[in-house]
Design an enzyme around this catalytic site. Sequence first.
Site: not given
Ligand SMILES: *Cc1c(COP(=O)(O)O)cnc(C)c1O
Length: 404
Positions: A232, A147, A261
Amino acid sequence: MNLPDGVVIHGREPRAGGAEWTERYRAAVMNTFGDPQRVLVRGEGCRVWDADGNRYLDLLAGIAVNALGHAHPVIVEAVTRQLQTLGHISNFFASGPQIELAERLLALLDAPGRVFFANSGTEANEAAFKATRRTGRTTIVAAEGSFHGRTMGALALTSKAAYREPFEPLPGEVRWVPYGDEDALTEAVDETVAAVILEPIQGEAGVVDPPEGYLAAARRITAEHGALLWFDEVQTGMGRTGSWFGHDNSGVRPDLVTLAKGLGGGIPIGACVALGDAGTLLGPGHHGTTFGGNPVATAAALAVIATIEDEGLLEAARNRGDQIADGLGRHPRVAAVTGAGLLRGVVLTEPRSAEVQSAALDAGLIVNAPRPDRLRLTPPLILSEDEAADAIRTLSTVLDEVMA
Ligand SMILES: *Cc1c(COP(=O)(O)O)cnc(C)c1O
């Protein structure tokens, strides 16, 4: 603060109960999330209260965002002071907090580089995605179960078909590999690949750990073919796993690290950190943002980092994480506890996570059910030993009842 008679600060003095708010939500807020589980009015530490006066222990923390819990005085003070001094200036100008935060992130990653600030995880990933295009290559290798966000670029790298398919065609040539499979990665990466993007632990997939040595293998394979390695760390970063970054124990230096986050402790901020030569892939005019890196958000992030250091929250996250893994791991309905620190997946013996989540909520505990057989726990890093014990007790009782 003096307000005229009859003026109410919304959210602080709710005029309606949960049912009425929910009705109004349905009529006015776009239905992309379904009905809210509750309407919340207040938070303090690891607790939140709903519009009907019920109290909850928050093991979700805004999805791994509220690292310092709710209304932490250090964040409130940092944001308030910054807003009273200089709130927003655009990127035609720079501010001290922005520069200091960039320096702090590079120091925490222990490498030279350059930082681009954004406002969310998906935007941090868009910046990194654009940086990869400047290599002259266009193929990205991404993992099944990944994700990376909901904007078109990040969505192109997100594996879940239900998220992607309504919006195709998406940008990029993306090669998919099973997460954790070193041989598949060897097979997929060649001289046309711009970057490999991986989460050090897959969060939205339900807290999926990579096998030992996988991240190091990814570094070796990308280096062989001149491809970038992009972690990420939007969910795993900033202390969530009990170290500053999810990849800290791998011995690997990636080229790109994306953060969001937990970075701002609840204030929206994202960052794309490009290390070494990757730091100059994006140059003048290549990318931009109006809000990204604004003084208030960066001041909040500096306060979060300082507090994690001052209060020893990396060690605390490891200890509370172990406590939760031990406590829940003993339950007969729990097959395994995955993850690290305070990013934890609770694997159930049957796919009944939605029922467990809902029963936990009724019992005053906020947990998340990212897939049918797993719960995800991402509490504030300030979770106390007593609160963790309370959470284990309550969740165990809920598991007894729901999965009897
Ligand atoms: C939550 C998340 C995103 C997206 O972040 P948003 O602030 O919701 O756009 C991207 N990568 C990972 C691994 C995430 O957990």
